[in-house]
Each structure stands twice: as C-alpha cells, then as structure tokens.
Design a protein around this motif. Structure first.
Motif, PDB file in Angstrom:
ATOM      1  N   TYR A 146       0.816  -1.233   0.076  1.00  0.00           N
ATOM      2  CA  TYR A 146       0.076  -0.042  -0.037  1.00  0.00           C
ATOM      3  C   TYR A 146       0.880   1.192   0.012  1.00  0.00           C
ATOM      4  N   SER A 147       0.305   2.457  -0.347  1.00  0.00           N
ATOM      5  CA  SER A 147       0.871   3.642  -0.233  1.00  0.00           C
ATOM      6  C   SER A 147      -0.225   4.721   0.250  1.00  0.00           C
ATOM      7  N   GLN A 193       1.201  10.530  -5.589  1.00  0.00           N
ATOM      8  CA  GLN A 193       0.693  11.674  -6.061  1.00  0.00           C
ATOM      9  C   GLN A 193       1.954  12.623  -5.764  1.00  0.00           C
ATOM     10  N   HIS A 194       2.866  12.434  -5.278  1.00  0.00           N
ATOM     11  CA  HIS A 194       4.318  13.331  -4.966  1.00  0.00           C
ATOM     12  C   HIS A 194       5.364  12.908  -6.078  1.00  0.00           C
ATOM     13  N   ASN A 195       5.075  11.802  -6.967  1.00  0.00           N
ATOM     14  CA  ASN A 195       5.880  11.379  -7.970  1.00  0.00           C
ATOM     15  C   ASN A 195       5.120  12.176  -9.331  1.00  0.00           C
ATOM     16  N   ILE A 239      -3.311  -1.460  -2.377  1.00  0.00           N
ATOM     17  CA  ILE A 239      -4.194  -0.515  -1.934  1.00  0.00           C
ATOM     18  C   ILE A 239      -3.412   0.869  -1.834  1.00  0.00           C
ATOM     19  N   LEU A 240      -4.109   1.823  -2.325  1.00  0.00           N
ATOM     20  CA  LEU A 240      -3.700   3.292  -2.486  1.00  0.00           C
ATOM     21  C   LEU A 240      -4.683   4.123  -1.771  1.00  0.00           C
ATOM     22  N   PHE A 241      -4.105   5.108  -1.182  1.00  0.00           N
ATOM     23  CA  PHE A 241      -4.654   6.414  -0.524  1.00  0.00           C
ATOM     24  C   PHE A 241      -3.749   7.456  -1.189  1.00  0.00           C
ATOM     25  N   GLU A 242      -4.372   7.826  -2.518  1.00  0.00           N
ATOM     26  CA  GLU A 242      -3.851   8.922  -3.162  1.00  0.00           C
ATOM     27  C   GLU A 242      -4.818  10.064  -3.505  1.00  0.00           C
ATOM     28  N   ARG A 243      -4.256  11.222  -4.125  1.00  0.00           N
ATOM     29  CA  ARG A 243      -4.847  11.995  -4.665  1.00  0.00           C
ATOM     30  C   ARG A 243      -5.476  11.883  -5.766  1.00  0.00           C
ATOM     31  N   THR A 244      -6.854  11.762  -6.301  1.00  0.00           N
ATOM     32  CA  THR A 244      -7.352  11.571  -7.481  1.00  0.00           C
ATOM     33  C   THR A 244      -8.329  13.061  -8.001  1.00  0.00           C
ATOM     34  N   ASN A 289       2.743  18.024  -6.359  1.00  0.00           N
ATOM     35  CA  ASN A 289       1.504  17.057  -6.057  1.00  0.00           C
ATOM     36  C   ASN A 289       0.815  17.010  -7.239  1.00  0.00           C
ATOM     37  N   MET A 290       0.577  15.780  -7.618  1.00  0.00           N
ATOM     38  CA  MET A 290      -0.429  15.713  -8.969  1.00  0.00           C
ATOM     39  C   MET A 290      -1.323  14.937  -8.823  1.00  0.00           C
ATOM     40  N   GLY A 291      -2.428  15.455  -9.033  1.00  0.00           N
ATOM     41  CA  GLY A 291      -3.941  14.443  -9.064  1.00  0.00           C
ATOM     42  C   GLY A 291      -4.074  13.916 -10.290  1.00  0.00           C
ATOM     43  N   ARG A 292      -4.403  12.548 -10.198  1.00  0.00           N
ATOM     44  CA  ARG A 292      -4.511  11.870 -11.415  1.00  0.00           C
ATOM     45  C   ARG A 292      -5.878  11.154 -11.434  1.00  0.00           C
ATOM     46  N   PRO A 293      -6.802  10.852 -12.772  1.00  0.00           N
ATOM     47  CA  PRO A 293      -7.806  10.034 -12.597  1.00  0.00           C
ATOM     48  C   PRO A 293      -7.829   8.631 -11.904  1.00  0.00           C
TER      49      PRO A 293
END
Length: 254
Positions: A119-120, A125-127, A149-154, A164-168
C-alpha cells in the motif's frame, strides 16, 4: 521549484525531527492534517492486515506502519527513498518488528509476488514525473501477491504542480490492469469542506516560500482551530470524487 524527491523529503524529515513531539504526520503539523489523519485512520484500520505480509511504499516517519503493526501482520516492511525518513521511522518504531528498506529511486528491492498486501498513502501523488509514477505503481503490482491498496489524490483529469499531482482513478486502474489487477473498491474521504477552508487559510497567512513541514504562522493555526469544529460537521454533506481516495486492487492473475 526544482523538485528532487529524496532531497525534498529528507528536508521534511529534518523538520519533523525538530518538532521533537513524536509527530508522525509526514508534512505540515497543523490542526487540519491531524483531523485529516483521523478520518484516514477510520478507513485504514478497517483493512485486514492480520497474518499478512505487508509493505508500505513511502513509509515516511512510520506512523502508518505503527498502525499496521497493531493488527499483528506476519511481516511488515517499510520502503522509503529518504535515509532521514528511515532513521526517523526507526526511532518511532523501535518497539515494533519492522523491516525498513531504502529504495534508490529505481524500484522496490524485493522479489516478485513476495508481499501479500502493498500500500501507499499520499506518496504516488508526489511522483509528479509520470515515468517515475508509473514505475513505482508497476513495482507495487510486481511485488504484491494479493492486493495493492492506494490512498492517493485523484482528480477528474490530471492536474497539479511540481510537488503534487492528482490523477484520474482510471489512470491507476489502467496501469495495474496490465499486471492482472482489478479495481474492487473506491472510497473518498469526507474532508472536502475542511480541505478548502483550511487550505485557503494556509495559503493566505503563510509565506509562499514555506516548504512542507516548516511551522505555520500562529494566526493561521488559530484560524484552523476556530473553523474546524464547523467544517468537520459539514464534511459528510459534501463528498467529492477527488482528493484522498482509497483504491483497492485485487490480483486476478499471476
């Protein structure tokens, strides 16, 4: 700014160490992030880690690993590219059986299918370089035996800045699908009113040159404390399909 991940997060680790208060938030020490972490842990601690081998990519100061350790996993591994973060994690986890591993930026130094759950948490999102983002997401899929399992900005479309990059969600799903994973759960943290209000306060009442982890102004901290009791009541009524998103992927083929 010239964003060099290892250098940047080592500086953040040094700022966390200066707090000298046992804080495990890998970034700004402020009321909003403490609240955000509470909301995150409500979801995170429902994951079944018991008896599993578990790996966190971007383990930072070790706060999430400490949570997982209490679920009695069979094996627990933290991977980070910052030696300073790993040293901080070692201090925070000295009473827990955790393996801490440094990555050199070229992947996760573990064999294929060697970890049950990988998980992350707000790391990919910082990559912001897409090649590095895809590399580490593929590496998570390679190392995992059962789940990623990911908890990331979308976001609906890819957007963000150098840090910081949000992706779909579909971007994550397409990359992991090629490795035999299916998206089985998507869940959005109910933090959006607080996110916008506290984010505005942070921007208006702090220096534009302040880096993540450095202290915030006393006035902005006061305003966050004053507004959070109200915004947290409104958060459940405005859940947007963006910001911190739980994405759970199940491996369907080896």
């Amino acid at each position: 700014m010239n964003y060099i991940p290892e250098k940047y997060w080592s500086k953040v680790a040094q700022e966390i160490a200066r707090r000298n208060n046992g804080n495990v938030i890998a970034g700004d020490d402020e009321p909003y992030y403490a609240y955000k972490r509470q909301q995150f842990l409500k979801v995170f601690n429902k994951i079944n880690f018991r008896g599993k081998s578990v790996l966190e990519l971007g383990s930072g100061p070790g706060g999430n690993l400490r949570e997982v350790a209490q679920h009695q996993p069979a094996r627990l591994v933290g991977v980070d590219l910052s030696r300073d973060m790993l040293q901080l994690a070692a201090q925070n986890l000295k009473n827990f059986p955790v393996e801490l591993v440094k990555t050199n930026g070229s992947g996760i130094p573990l064999p294929d299918n060697s970890i049950d759950v990988v998980y992350s948490v707000t790391v990919l999102q910082h990559n912001t370089d897409f090649k590095m983002f895809r590399l580490y997401l593929e590496e998570m899929g390679r190392v995992a035996r059962e789940k990623v399992i990911l908890f990331e900005r979308t976001e609906k479309v890819e957007q963000g800045d150098d840090l910081n990059m949000g992706r779909p969600v579909s971007t994550y799903a397409q990359i992991l699908k090629k490795q035999g994973y299916q998206l089985v759960t998507t869940q959005y943290l109910p933090i959006h009113v607080s996110y916008y209000v506290c984010g505005t306060i942070r921007k208006l009442f702090n220096s534009k040159n302040r880096i993540e982890g450095e202290p915030l102004s006393k006035f902005s901290l006061f305003l966050e404390k004053a507004t959070l009791p109200v915004t947290r009541l409104l958060d459940p009524f405005l859940i947007l399909k963006k910001e911190v998103t739980k994405m759970e992927f199940q491996k369907t083929s080896v």
